[in-house]
Design a protein around this motif. Sequence first.
Motif: not given
Length: 60
Positions: A11, A14, A42
Amino acid sequence: MLIDCILERQARNARFWAEFRAEAATVPATPEQLADRIEWSRREHAFVATHREVFDRALT
């Protein structure tokens, strides 16, 4: 616990590339490359989240 760390890192990846994309003056890649990197992170996150139980069993 390890899977939680992996998911958090994916996460963060990203978010990291999205922040680069937002700051055009410091971008080390083309917009297309950045979009690919964000999407890759993702997809990795979604895969690990979907198969979390498999990873948890393999690690115990």
